[in-house]
Write a protein that holds these residues in place. Structure first.
Motif, mmCIF file in Angstrom:
data_model
loop_
_atom_site.group_PDB
_atom_site.id
_atom_site.type_symbol
_atom_site.label_atom_id
_atom_site.label_comp_id
_atom_site.label_asym_id
_atom_site.label_seq_id
_atom_site.Cartn_x
_atom_site.Cartn_y
_atom_site.Cartn_z
ATOM 1 N N SER A 1 0.838 -1.194 0.000
ATOM 2 C CA SER A 1 0.000 0.000 0.000
ATOM 3 C C SER A 1 0.873 1.244 0.000
ATOM 4 N N HIS A 2 0.265 2.349 0.254
ATOM 5 C CA HIS A 2 0.952 3.639 0.209
ATOM 6 C C HIS A 2 2.001 3.804 1.302
ATOM 7 N N THR A 3 1.936 3.014 2.357
ATOM 8 C CA THR A 3 2.859 3.211 3.480
ATOM 9 C C THR A 3 4.154 2.423 3.344
ATOM 10 N N GLY A 4 4.197 1.442 2.475
ATOM 11 C CA GLY A 4 5.372 0.578 2.409
ATOM 12 C C GLY A 4 5.339 -0.413 3.553
ATOM 13 N N GLY A 5 6.129 -1.461 3.405
ATOM 14 C CA GLY A 5 6.173 -2.482 4.443
ATOM 15 C C GLY A 5 7.375 -2.304 5.343
ATOM 16 N N THR A 6 7.510 -3.209 6.292
ATOM 17 C CA THR A 6 8.623 -3.142 7.232
ATOM 18 C C THR A 6 9.954 -3.121 6.508
ATOM 19 N N LEU A 7 10.127 -3.994 5.510
ATOM 20 C CA LEU A 7 11.404 -4.020 4.777
ATOM 21 C C LEU A 7 11.670 -2.707 4.068
ATOM 22 N N ASP A 8 10.643 -2.136 3.468
ATOM 23 C CA ASP A 8 10.805 -0.862 2.771
ATOM 24 C C ASP A 8 11.301 0.211 3.740
ATOM 25 N N LYS A 9 10.744 0.229 4.931
ATOM 26 C CA LYS A 9 11.158 1.213 5.925
ATOM 27 C C LYS A 9 12.582 0.946 6.412
ATOM 28 N N LEU A 10 12.902 -0.311 6.691
ATOM 29 C CA LEU A 10 14.251 -0.625 7.180
ATOM 30 C C LEU A 10 15.316 -0.320 6.137
ATOM 31 N N GLU A 11 14.983 -0.505 4.865
ATOM 32 C CA GLU A 11 15.959 -0.208 3.810
ATOM 33 C C GLU A 11 16.276 1.278 3.712
ATOM 34 N N SER A 12 15.449 2.110 4.309
ATOM 35 C CA SER A 12 15.738 3.548 4.292
ATOM 36 C C SER A 12 16.815 3.906 5.321
ATOM 37 N N VAL A 13 17.159 2.971 6.202
ATOM 38 C CA VAL A 13 18.223 3.186 7.191
ATOM 39 C C VAL A 13 19.563 2.896 6.507
ATOM 40 N N PRO A 14 20.449 3.888 6.440
ATOM 41 C CA PRO A 14 21.739 3.667 5.781
ATOM 42 C C PRO A 14 22.488 2.471 6.385
ATOM 43 N N GLY A 15 22.931 1.574 5.513
ATOM 44 C CA GLY A 15 23.701 0.415 5.936
ATOM 45 C C GLY A 15 22.892 -0.807 6.325
ATOM 46 N N TYR A 16 21.570 -0.672 6.460
ATOM 47 C CA TYR A 16 20.754 -1.830 6.832
ATOM 48 C C TYR A 16 20.569 -2.718 5.604
ATOM 49 N N ASN A 17 20.888 -3.986 5.744
ATOM 50 C CA ASN A 17 20.787 -4.938 4.642
ATOM 51 C C ASN A 17 19.707 -5.963 4.970
ATOM 52 N N VAL A 18 18.625 -5.949 4.214
ATOM 53 C CA VAL A 18 17.518 -6.872 4.484
ATOM 54 C C VAL A 18 17.766 -8.258 3.911
ATOM 55 N N TYR A 19 18.814 -8.399 3.091
ATOM 56 C CA TYR A 19 19.090 -9.689 2.461
ATOM 57 C C TYR A 19 20.197 -10.419 3.201
ATOM 58 N N GLN A 20 19.812 -11.389 4.001
ATOM 59 C CA GLN A 20 20.753 -12.193 4.776
ATOM 60 C C GLN A 20 20.420 -13.663 4.547
ATOM 61 N N GLY A 21 21.415 -14.459 4.269
ATOM 62 C CA GLY A 21 21.206 -15.892 4.114
ATOM 63 C C GLY A 21 21.033 -16.555 5.469
ATOM 64 N N PRO A 22 20.676 -17.833 5.473
ATOM 65 C CA PRO A 22 20.462 -18.548 6.733
ATOM 66 C C PRO A 22 21.664 -18.528 7.672
ATOM 67 N N GLU A 23 22.869 -18.650 7.134
ATOM 68 C CA GLU A 23 24.061 -18.656 7.991
ATOM 69 C C GLU A 23 24.247 -17.296 8.659
ATOM 70 N N LYS A 24 24.051 -16.227 7.907
ATOM 71 C CA LYS A 24 24.188 -14.879 8.461
ATOM 72 C C LYS A 24 23.076 -14.604 9.470
ATOM 73 N N MET A 25 21.866 -15.068 9.185
ATOM 74 C CA MET A 25 20.774 -14.917 10.153
ATOM 75 C C MET A 25 21.130 -15.584 11.463
ATOM 76 N N MET A 26 21.699 -16.794 11.391
ATOM 77 C CA MET A 26 22.087 -17.530 12.592
ATOM 78 C C MET A 26 23.098 -16.724 13.404
ATOM 79 N N LYS A 27 24.062 -16.131 12.713
ATOM 80 C CA LYS A 27 25.091 -15.334 13.398
ATOM 81 C C LYS A 27 24.471 -14.102 14.059
#
Length: 148
Positions: free
Chosen positions: A106-132
Motif C-alpha cells: 500500500s501507500h505506506t510501504g512495508g517493514t522491509l521498505d522502511k528498514l531499507e531507508s536506514v543507511p547500511g541496513y541490509n535486508v538480504y541475509q542468508g540462513p548462515e548470516k541470520m544464525m550469526k
C-alpha cells in the motif's frame, strides 16, 4: 467447483505447481477465490499450511534455542508500530526472533521498505548470516532471498 473436500495430495500438487511456476496467476486467483467463498475444513487447512511451510527451505535452529525461538506474524496494516520495537524487546528478554518480513502493498510501504531507508541496513541475509545475527543480537528482520 464440485465442493468436494480437497485431498492432501491435491493440495500438495497445487502448492508445488505454484512454487515451480507451473500455474498461471488466474488459476491461483481462482483457487483463492474458491477458498474464500467456500472456506476450508480443518484437514484441508492443515494440509495447505503444511505444504506451504515445506514448499521452501525450512530453517533449523540449535537445540539450545528450544523454547526460545518466537515469531510475531503480521497481517499487514499501517504504521509498523509492532514489529520494529517488539523484536529487540523480546531479544532483550532472551528470546530469539528471526523475522522474515515482506514488502509493502500500500501507500505506506512495508517493514522491509522502511528498514531499507536506514543507511547500511541490509535486508538480504542468508540462513548462515541470520544464525550469526541471532546468536549475537537475538533478533533480525530480513527479507526472503529467493527460492529454496
Amino acid at each position: 467447483r464440485s465442493s468436494d473436500l480437497l485431498q492432501a495430495d491435491e493440495i500438495r500438487f497445487f502448492i508445488r505447481a505454484v512454487r515451480d511456476g507451473e500455474v498461471q496467476d488466474c488459476q491461483i486467483g481462482a483457487f483463492l477465490m474458491a477458498v474464500r467463498l467456500r472456506g476450508m475444513e480443518a484437514d484441508e487447512t492443515l494440509s495447505l499450511t503444511q505444504e506451504m511451510m515445506t514448499s521452501g527451505k525450512v530453517l533449523k535452529w540449535p537445540e539450545a534455542w528450544r523454547g526460545l525461538v518466537v515469531d510475531k506474524h503480521s497481517t499487514g496494516g499501517v504504521g509498523d508500530k509492532i514489529s520494529i520495537p517488539l523484536a529487540p524487546a523480546l531479544a532483550a528478554c532472551g528470546c530469539k526472533v528471526p523475522m522474515i518480513s515482506g514488502r509493502g502493498l500500500s501507500h505506506t510501504g512495508g517493514t522491509l521498505d522502511k528498514l531499507e531507508s536506514v543507511p547500511g541496513y541490509n535486508v538480504y541475509q542468508g540462513p548462515e548470516k541470520m544464525m550469526k545475527i541471532l546468536e549475537e543480537v537475538g533478533c533480525c528482520i530480513v527479507g526472503q532471498i529467493g527460492r529454496a
